[in-house]
Motif scaffolding. Structure first.
Motif, PDB file in Angstrom:
ATOM      1  N   GLU A  31     -11.513   1.542   7.559  1.00  0.00           N
ATOM      2  CA  GLU A  31     -10.673   0.793   6.621  1.00  0.00           C
ATOM      3  C   GLU A  31     -10.092   1.752   5.585  1.00  0.00           C
ATOM      4  O   GLU A  31     -10.823   2.534   4.971  1.00  0.00           O
ATOM      5  CB  GLU A  31     -11.490  -0.305   5.926  1.00  0.00           C
ATOM      6  N   ASP A  32      -8.787   1.696   5.416  1.00  0.00           N
ATOM      7  CA  ASP A  32      -8.089   2.513   4.430  1.00  0.00           C
ATOM      8  C   ASP A  32      -7.676   1.615   3.268  1.00  0.00           C
ATOM      9  O   ASP A  32      -6.493   1.319   3.066  1.00  0.00           O
ATOM     10  CB  ASP A  32      -6.866   3.187   5.063  1.00  0.00           C
ATOM     11  N   SER A  33      -8.636   1.171   2.512  1.00  0.00           N
ATOM     12  CA  SER A  33      -8.395   0.172   1.471  1.00  0.00           C
ATOM     13  C   SER A  33      -7.443   0.662   0.386  1.00  0.00           C
ATOM     14  O   SER A  33      -6.733  -0.144  -0.222  1.00  0.00           O
ATOM     15  CB  SER A  33      -9.726  -0.256   0.842  1.00  0.00           C
ATOM     16  N   GLU A  51      -4.763   2.173   0.765  1.00  0.00           N
ATOM     17  CA  GLU A  51      -3.378   2.128   1.243  1.00  0.00           C
ATOM     18  C   GLU A  51      -2.775   0.724   1.169  1.00  0.00           C
ATOM     19  O   GLU A  51      -1.594   0.538   1.475  1.00  0.00           O
ATOM     20  CB  GLU A  51      -3.303   2.632   2.695  1.00  0.00           C
ATOM     21  N   GLY A  52      -3.569  -0.272   0.832  1.00  0.00           N
ATOM     22  CA  GLY A  52      -3.058  -1.634   0.765  1.00  0.00           C
ATOM     23  C   GLY A  52      -2.750  -2.197   2.141  1.00  0.00           C
ATOM     24  O   GLY A  52      -3.307  -1.766   3.148  1.00  0.00           O
ATOM     25  N   ASP A  53      -1.820  -3.154   2.188  1.00  0.00           N
ATOM     26  CA  ASP A  53      -1.494  -3.828   3.439  1.00  0.00           C
ATOM     27  C   ASP A  53      -0.940  -2.871   4.490  1.00  0.00           C
ATOM     28  O   ASP A  53      -1.121  -3.091   5.696  1.00  0.00           O
ATOM     29  CB  ASP A  53      -0.478  -4.947   3.192  1.00  0.00           C
ATOM     30  N   ALA A  57      -3.346  -1.186   7.206  1.00  0.00           N
ATOM     31  CA  ALA A  57      -4.123  -2.068   8.092  1.00  0.00           C
ATOM     32  C   ALA A  57      -4.289  -1.482   9.485  1.00  0.00           C
ATOM     33  O   ALA A  57      -3.427  -0.744   9.985  1.00  0.00           O
ATOM     34  CB  ALA A  57      -3.453  -3.434   8.193  1.00  0.00           C
ATOM     35  N   GLN A  70      -8.594  -5.386  11.489  1.00  0.00           N
ATOM     36  CA  GLN A  70      -8.380  -6.197  10.295  1.00  0.00           C
ATOM     37  C   GLN A  70      -7.359  -7.308  10.508  1.00  0.00           C
ATOM     38  O   GLN A  70      -7.219  -8.191   9.656  1.00  0.00           O
ATOM     39  CB  GLN A  70      -7.909  -5.293   9.152  1.00  0.00           C
TER      40      GLN A  70
END
Length: 313
Positions: free
Chosen positions: A14-16, A18-20, A23, A27
């Motif tokens: 998960e690359d949280s 980076e936002g949407d 994804a 996810q």
């Protein structure tokens, strides 16, 4: 008909921060349900009974799980929803019932305006997949002409007696087309002469199969391959794409029942898939013969996931 899918396999990086836009597939994939917005419906056929009957190396029944795991961390570039519609298993060796169940599920997904992408399992998946598309086609006001495009080192047109195997699906389809008086349109690219007997070539010619040998599928021959494919597509209203991973070179796809001595390069297969998708006629696809027990560092699983992602886009 449908069983609740195991969504726990959809895990990964998960690359949280980076936002949407950061994804990944795990996810975004959700469980399919009746009335879902039209999109791509993934469906597993964890079956190797046909491979066993064909005296091949077993292990393909773990293929759908391996593809899901390889696909989970792929970066998300889709513009439509993707669903996991679960699996149809064949734990009791009753391949024919499992193929019928698969066909019923494919038909239902098509009725729900989904694009089904089936993950095998052995190439016996093809007879089940096609049954679903055939049933759906026969419900239409005007019966569409279905074209089957198979990327495969083998014709899979072997003769059979009472039951089929992973080597017979397209002979079974041809026989059913004859019985219901509908045309059999079959295109097989990547055929290895060393893996197909004279009897199979004779049967392919008798059935007017459009085919190319693996030695005619190099990058230098791509223009001719694309022209032959375009001529086949022109004759069809709907397309069913099926990929046996043993069409690829053994270095790219070692995890199959029968690794290719030569094979067709991935860039050629991808270029042809792009043309198939651009036709706007593709209604159904499946990927067969991933055997994780024989894979090396997930090469084959990752390749299958890459191809699935290309088909789904």
């Amino acid at each position: 008909m449908f069983k609740v899918p195991d969504m726990s396999v959809w895990i990964g990086r998960e690359d949280s921060l980076e936002g949407d836009l950061g994804a990944r597939w795990h996810q975004q994939v959700s469980a399919w349900h009746e009335g879902a917005e039209p999109g791509v419906a993934l469906f597993g056929f964890p079956c190797e009974q046909g491979v066993a009957r064909n005296l091949g190396r077993i292990g393909a029944k773990v293929g759908p799980l391996a593809i899901r795991r390889a696909l989970a961390s792929h970066a998300w570039h889709m513009t439509k929803p993707v669903y996991d519609a679960g699996d149809i298993r064949c734990d009791d060796c009753d391949l024919e019932s499992a193929q019928q169940q698969l066909g019923d599920c494919v038909k239902r997904l098509l009725e729900e305006q989904q694009f089904p992408v089936v993950m095998g399992g052995g190439h016996e998946v093809a007879y089940g997949s096609w049954q679903g598309l055939n049933l759906f086609a026969r419900e239409q006001v005007k019966l569409p002409v279905i074209g089957i495009i198979n990327f495969d080192a083998h014709f899979d047109l072997r003769a059979y007696e009472q039951v089929g195997s992973s080597g017979t699906p397209f002979k079974q389809i041809a026989d059913q087309c004859s019985a219901q008086n509908t045309p059999f349109h079959y295109c097989c690219f990547g055929v290895a002469q060393s893996a197909n007997t004279q009897a199979l070539f004779k049967r392919a010619d008798a059935l007017d199969v459009s085919y190319r040998l693996d030695e005619q599928m190099g990058v230098a021959c791509l223009t001719e391959a694309k022209q032959q494919l375009a001529a086949f597509i022109k004759e069809c209203d709907w397309l069913y794409l099926t990929i046996d991973l043993d069409v690829l070179p053994a270095a790219v796809a070692p995890g199959v029942s029968a690794p290719a001595a030569r094979g067709v390069e991935l860039e050629v297969i991808e270029a042809l898939i792009i043309d198939i998708k651009a036709s706007g006629k593709l209604k159904l696809a499946d990927i067969a013969e991933l055997n994780p027990q024989l894979d090396i560092d997930q090469h084959t699983a990752r390749t299958a996931a890459r191809l699935l992602g290309l088909i789904a886009r």
